[in-house]
Design an enzyme around this catalytic site. Structure first.
Site, PDB file in Angstrom:
ATOM      1  CB  SER A 148      -0.956  -0.052   1.185  1.00 46.87           C
ATOM      2  OG  SER A 148      -1.938   0.940   1.107  1.00 46.87           O
ATOM      3  CG  ASP A 358       6.450  25.032   0.522  1.00 40.41           C
ATOM      4  OD1 ASP A 358       5.514  24.356   0.967  1.00 40.41           O
ATOM      5  OD2 ASP A 358       7.288  25.617   1.245  1.00 40.41           O
ATOM      6  CG  HIS A 411      -5.306  -2.548  -0.105  1.00 35.99           C
ATOM      7  ND1 HIS A 411      -4.717  -1.886  -1.158  1.00 35.99           N
ATOM      8  CD2 HIS A 411      -4.718  -2.055   1.028  1.00 35.99           C
ATOM      9  CE1 HIS A 411      -3.820  -1.031  -0.699  1.00 35.99           C
ATOM     10  NE2 HIS A 411      -3.794  -1.117   0.619  1.00 35.99           N
TER      11      HIS A 411
END
Length: 432
Positions: A148, A358, A411
Site C-alpha cells: 500500500s 511548496d 488490498h
C-alpha cells in the site's frame, strides 16, 4: 547496544539510531528511528540477504512479530527481515497530540510534520541500511517489500536512492506519478460505491439496520466510550473496513450487535459503540489523518481538503438527501479534526498542511523511466484503496517493472496469502 531476544521460533534484534529531522540539514535536529531485525531462530549467524518491509499508511508502525502476516513467515525462509517503524510511529520518535504540543504554534507543528513523508522515510531507510549495528557494514543493497503506502515509498526509493535496492516487490501500492489528490479521490469515491454495492449484495439485511443506526444517531446524542458524540458522518467512515478481505465481513458482525432494548426503546449497545470507536478513531495513528492527502502532494497546487471537496460530486454519500446510507472509505475530512479527540489539537496544523503549496516532488519520472532495479508489483483488480488504472499507467512508465494483475485478492492479499509473496519473488528473480 542492540537488544536481542527469541520467541515463537523467531530471533529478534532491536536497533535504534538518530536520524536528521530534515535530511537537507544533516547537522540539524534529530529524531530517533527504531527497527526490528527478524530471522528464523537458529539462522541468526547465516549471511542472509536483508529485506525491508515498508508497511501501509501513512502513519502506521511496522508489524510486530508476535502476530506476523502471511508474508513474514514466508520471507524468513530467504531473508533477514527488517521491520522499521516509520518516523513518527511506534518506537520511533512519536508524532501525536502529546509530543506535538511542544511546538510553539500550529505553523511550527505543520513545518515539522511536512518532514514525515515518503522522501524522508526513504532517507531514513538508507541510513538504517548502512548502519553497522544493523548489518550495513558492507553497504549491500537490500530487497524492499512495499505494501500500500509502502509501495508509494518504494517508488520514491527508486527515484531517490536506487543504489540501495537489489529488488523491489510492491503489493497494492503503485501510485500515480503525477495525479493531483482531486484525481485520486475522484476515482476512489467511485470504487467505494462499488464496494458498498458488493457489501449490501452479500448482506442485504444490513442496509435497513445501518439506516436505522443512522436515524438513531441523527435524533439522539450518542456518545462513544471515549466521550465524543458519534455522528452520522463519522459512522459512514466505517466503510474503511470494506477494502480488505480481513475486515470486509467484520462490518456485518459489528452491525449485528448494534441495538439492545433500552427503557425508551432500542439503543446502541456498548459492544457496538466500542467496536465503532476502535474502527473510526485515529488515536493509534494520528499521522494517517494529518498526512493522508499530503502523500499525493507535489508541486505548487495545494490539496485543499481534496476528499471533502470532491465528495460533493458524489451525492450518494450525502446522508441528508435521504435514501440508503452509503459508507465512505479511507478519506479524511476537516471535520475529523473537530470530532476525534486525538486530532482536535492538530486542527490548525492540518489546515496549514492542506493549504501548503511548496511540496517537493516525491518521484523522479526520468530516473524511473531508466530504472535498472528488478521490480514486480501486484495490482489488485478491484482494490478499493489504490486505483487500478493509475497503477497500470505507472507500471508502464517504470522501466523493467513487471505487473501482476489479479482479482483473486483484496488490498491485503500479501498479509493473508503467502502465495502473493511467492509470486512476486519469482517475478523479480526472473523465474515467473
Amino acid at each position: 547496544m542492540p537488544t536481542a531476544y527469541r520467541h515463537s521460533g523467531l530471533a529478534v534484534t532491536e536497533h535504534t539510531l538518530d536520524v536528521p529531522l530534515d535530511h537537507a540539514r544533516p547537522d540539524g535536529p534529530t529524531i530517533t528511528l527504531f527497527a526490528r531485525e527478524v530471522t528464523a531462530a537458529g539462522r541468526e549467524g547465516e549471511d542472509l540477504p536483508r529485506l525491508l518491509w515498508l508497511q501501509g499508511g501513512p502513519g502506521h508502525r511496522a508489524e510486530r512479530p508476535d502476530a506476523p502476516g502471511a508474508w513474514l513467515h514466508r520471507a524468513l525462509r530467504d531473508h533477514r527481515v527488517v521491520l522499521m517503524d516509520q518516523r513518527g510511529t511506534g518506537r520511533s520518535t512519536p508524532a501525536d497530540r502529546h509530543t506535538l504540543a511542544a511546538h510553539p504554534d500550529p505553523a511550527a507543528t505543520a513545518g515539522y510534520l511536512a518532514r514525515f513523508r515518503a522522501d524522508a522515510i526513504v532517507r531514513d531507510a538508507e541510513l538504517l541500511r548502512r548502519h553497522p549495528a544493523a548489518g550495513g557494514e558492507r553497504d549491500r543493497p537490500w530487497t524492499v517489500l512495499g505494501q500500500s503506502f509502502g509501495g508509494f515509498c518504494a517508488l520514491t526509493y527508486l527515484s531517490l536512492a536506487p543504489e540501495g535496492l537489489e529488488k523491489v516487490m510492491i503489493t497494492g501500492g503503485l501510485p500515480s506519478l503525477t495525479a493531483h489528490a482531486d484525481d485520486v479521490y475522484r476515482a476512489a469515491y467511485a470504487r467505494v460505491l462499488d464496494h458498498n454495492a458488493r457489501y449490501f449484495e452479500r448482506y442485504p439485511g444490513d442496509q435497513r439496520l445501518l439506516d436505522e443506526v443512522a436515524a438513531h444517531l441523527a435524533g439522539n446524542d450518542v456518545r462513544l466510550p471515549t466521550g465524543e458524540r458519534l455522528t452520522v458522518r463519522r459512522l459512514q467512515t466505517l466503510g474503511v473496513l470494506l477494502g480488505a478481505a480481513a475486515t470486509f465481513d467484520r462490518l456485518h458482525y459489528l452491525l449485528e450487535t448494534a441495538f439492545v432494548p433500552g427503557p425508551r426503546g432500542p439503543e446502541p449497545s456498548d459492544p457496538f459503540l466500542r467496536a465503532v470507536e476502535s474502527a473510526v478513531s485515529f488515536a493509534e495513528h494520528p499521522l494517517y489523518a494529518v498526512l493522508h492527502e499530503a502523500v499525493y502532494a507535489q508541486g505548487g497546487r495545494p490539496t485543499a481538503w481534496s476528499a471533502h471537496r470532491v465528495r460533493e460530486e458524489f451525492p450518494a454519500f450525502d446522508a441528508s438527501r435521504g435514501g440508503p446510507l452509503r459508507l465512505t472509505g479511507e478519506m479524511v475530512y476537516p471535520w475529523h479534526f473537530e470530532e476525534d479527540p486525538a486530532l482536535v489539537p492538530l486542527r490548525e496544523a492540518a489546515h496549514l498542511l492542506a493549504g501548503r503549496t511548496d511540496w517537493p516532488p516525491l518521484y523522479d519520472p526520468d530516473r524511473l523511466a531508466g530504472n535498472r532495479v528488478p521490480v514486480a508489483a501486484a495490482v489488485y483488480h478491484d482494490d478499493m484503496y489504490v486505483d487500478r488504472e493509475q497503477s497500470l499507467r505507472t507500471a508502464a512508465h517504470v522501466r523493467g517493472l513487471r505487473a501482476w494483475i489479479t482479482d483473486a485478492h483484496a488490498h491485503d492479499g500479501v498479509r493473508v496469502d503467502p502465495g502473493v509473496y511467492d509470486r512476486l519473488l519469482a517475478m523479480v528473480r526472473g523465474e515467473a
